[in-house]
Scaffold this active site. Structure first.
Site, PDB file in Angstrom:
ATOM      1  N   CYS A   8       0.820  -1.210   0.000  1.00  0.00           N
ATOM      2  CA  CYS A   8       0.000   0.000   0.000  1.00  0.00           C
ATOM      3  C   CYS A   8       0.853   1.259   0.000  1.00  0.00           C
ATOM      4  O   CYS A   8       2.037   1.227   0.351  1.00  0.00           O
ATOM      5  CB  CYS A   8      -0.909   0.010   1.232  1.00  0.00           C
ATOM      6  SG  CYS A   8      -2.264   1.189   1.096  1.00  0.00           S
ATOM      7  N   ASP A 131      -6.492  -3.454  11.122  1.00  0.00           N
ATOM      8  CA  ASP A 131      -5.322  -2.607  11.290  1.00  0.00           C
ATOM      9  C   ASP A 131      -5.252  -2.174  12.744  1.00  0.00           C
ATOM     10  O   ASP A 131      -6.265  -2.184  13.454  1.00  0.00           O
ATOM     11  CB  ASP A 131      -5.453  -1.368  10.379  1.00  0.00           C
ATOM     12  CG  ASP A 131      -4.141  -0.618  10.193  1.00  0.00           C
ATOM     13  OD1 ASP A 131      -4.158   0.380   9.450  1.00  0.00           O
ATOM     14  OD2 ASP A 131      -3.114  -1.033  10.770  1.00  0.00           O
TER      15      ASP A 131
HETATM   16  O1  LIG Z   1      -0.724   4.550   4.370  1.00  0.00           O
HETATM   17  C1  LIG Z   1      -1.144   5.650   4.725  1.00  0.00           C
HETATM   18  O2  LIG Z   1      -0.483   6.716   4.668  1.00  0.00           O
HETATM   19  C2  LIG Z   1      -2.546   5.766   5.249  1.00  0.00           C
HETATM   20  C3  LIG Z   1      -3.016   7.019   5.618  1.00  0.00           C
HETATM   21  C4  LIG Z   1      -4.316   7.138   6.109  1.00  0.00           C
HETATM   22  C5  LIG Z   1      -5.153   6.030   6.209  1.00  0.00           C
HETATM   23  C6  LIG Z   1      -4.685   4.770   5.829  1.00  0.00           C
HETATM   24  C7  LIG Z   1      -3.381   4.638   5.359  1.00  0.00           C
HETATM   25  N1  LIG Z   1      -2.896   3.392   4.997  1.00  0.00           N
HETATM   26  C8  LIG Z   1      -3.782   2.282   4.972  1.00  0.00           C
HETATM   27  C9  LIG Z   1      -3.185   0.961   4.673  1.00  0.00           C
HETATM   28  O3  LIG Z   1      -3.854   0.107   4.080  1.00  0.00           O
HETATM   29  C10 LIG Z   1      -1.861   0.615   5.286  1.00  0.00           C
HETATM   30  O4  LIG Z   1      -1.223  -0.310   4.443  1.00  0.00           O
HETATM   31  C11 LIG Z   1      -2.142  -0.028   6.648  1.00  0.00           C
HETATM   32  O5  LIG Z   1      -2.676   0.974   7.504  1.00  0.00           O
HETATM   33  C12 LIG Z   1      -0.874  -0.621   7.243  1.00  0.00           C
HETATM   34  O6  LIG Z   1       0.098   0.378   7.338  1.00  0.00           O
HETATM   35  P1  LIG Z   1       1.541   0.029   8.004  1.00  0.00           P
HETATM   36  O7  LIG Z   1       1.274  -0.254   9.447  1.00  0.00           O
HETATM   37  O8  LIG Z   1       2.336   1.264   7.762  1.00  0.00           O
HETATM   38  O9  LIG Z   1       2.080  -1.173   7.286  1.00  0.00           O
END
Ligand SMILES: O=C(O)c1ccccc1NCC(=O)[C@H](O)[C@H](O)COP(=O)(O)O
Length: 217
Positions: A8, A131
């Protein structure tokens, strides 16, 4: 059984190419201004042109107005809408109905009590994404993409009828354990494959996807 993966917050060609080349089944583009991974609809269209049809293109939104979703869809063909804010089940239904696309709803987990949220969206959204709930004490926390994991044991006994993804703090070094404990069949990462917030690391993307491919369930 193989585990599928979503990368993502893709915002440059090298990262998209690494995700596609190393077997990502989903790629995510963030349309949320405060995120360091935010892309314009035009940039998303250019990046999406590098993604073959068998890889699902996911547009990520946080409590979006219809006009934002429409502006994005006018520029880029998406396979799924991901809602990562406080959207109600009725709003999920409304977006599904209006834009005629599958919707994945993020459910934030920080305790066993969080699991009660599952029933609100199970069967309403086409997919769920679990999440970590952003802690109130975390400075500059985003609604997601914070690189935070939650207790994967919480999902081990959970009843979820919809297909679902595990997200939150996943990286090449912990994804196998996360799958073993949670029973996830699809995993998602963003921060875990970056040099710094908003700057994807193609080598880490490759390493994460290799770690996922090596998982035997
Ligand atoms: O990725 C972002 O910047 C974000 C911002 C606001 C809402 C959601 C967001 N990401 C969503 C996703 O699907 C991410 O992959 C998920 O939250 C996992 O993130 P991480 O813990 O950094 O792998």
């Amino acid at each position: 059984m193989t585990i599928d993966a979503k990368i993502c917050g893709l915002n440059d060609a090298a990262a998209v190419d690494a995700a596609v080349q190393h077997g990502a089944r989903f790629v995510g583009f963030v349309f949320y201004g405060p995120s360091p991974r935010n892309v314009s609809p035009q940039t998303a269209a250019e990046l999406a042109a590098r993604v073959p049809r068998h890889v699902r293109k996911v547009g990520l939104f946080v409590d979006p107005e219809d006009r934002l979703i429409q502006a994005v869809l006018n520029a880029v063909s998406l396979d799924m809408i991901q809602l990562h804010g406080s959207e109600s089940p009725d709003r999920v239904r409304e977006i599904k109905q209006k834009f005629r696309l599958p919707v994945m709803k993020a459910v934030k987990i920080d305790s066993a009590a969080s699991l009660e949220e599952i029933a609100r969206y199970d069967g309403v959204a086409d997919m769920l994404l679990f999440d970590a709930k952003e802690p109130k004490t975390m400075k500059n926390a985003l609604p997601g993409g914070n690189g935070l994991a939650f207790d994967w044991e919480l999902l081990a006994g959970a009843t979820v009828d919809s297909p679902w993804m595990l997200a939150g703090g996943l990286q090449s070094g912990n994804v196998a354990e996360a799958v073993r404990i949670s029973g996830a069949k699809i995993v998602d990462t963003s921060s875990g494959v970056e040099f710094e917030p908003g700057r994807k690391n193609p080598a880490e993307i490759a390493a994460f996807l290799a770690a996922v491919a090596a998982i035997e369930t």
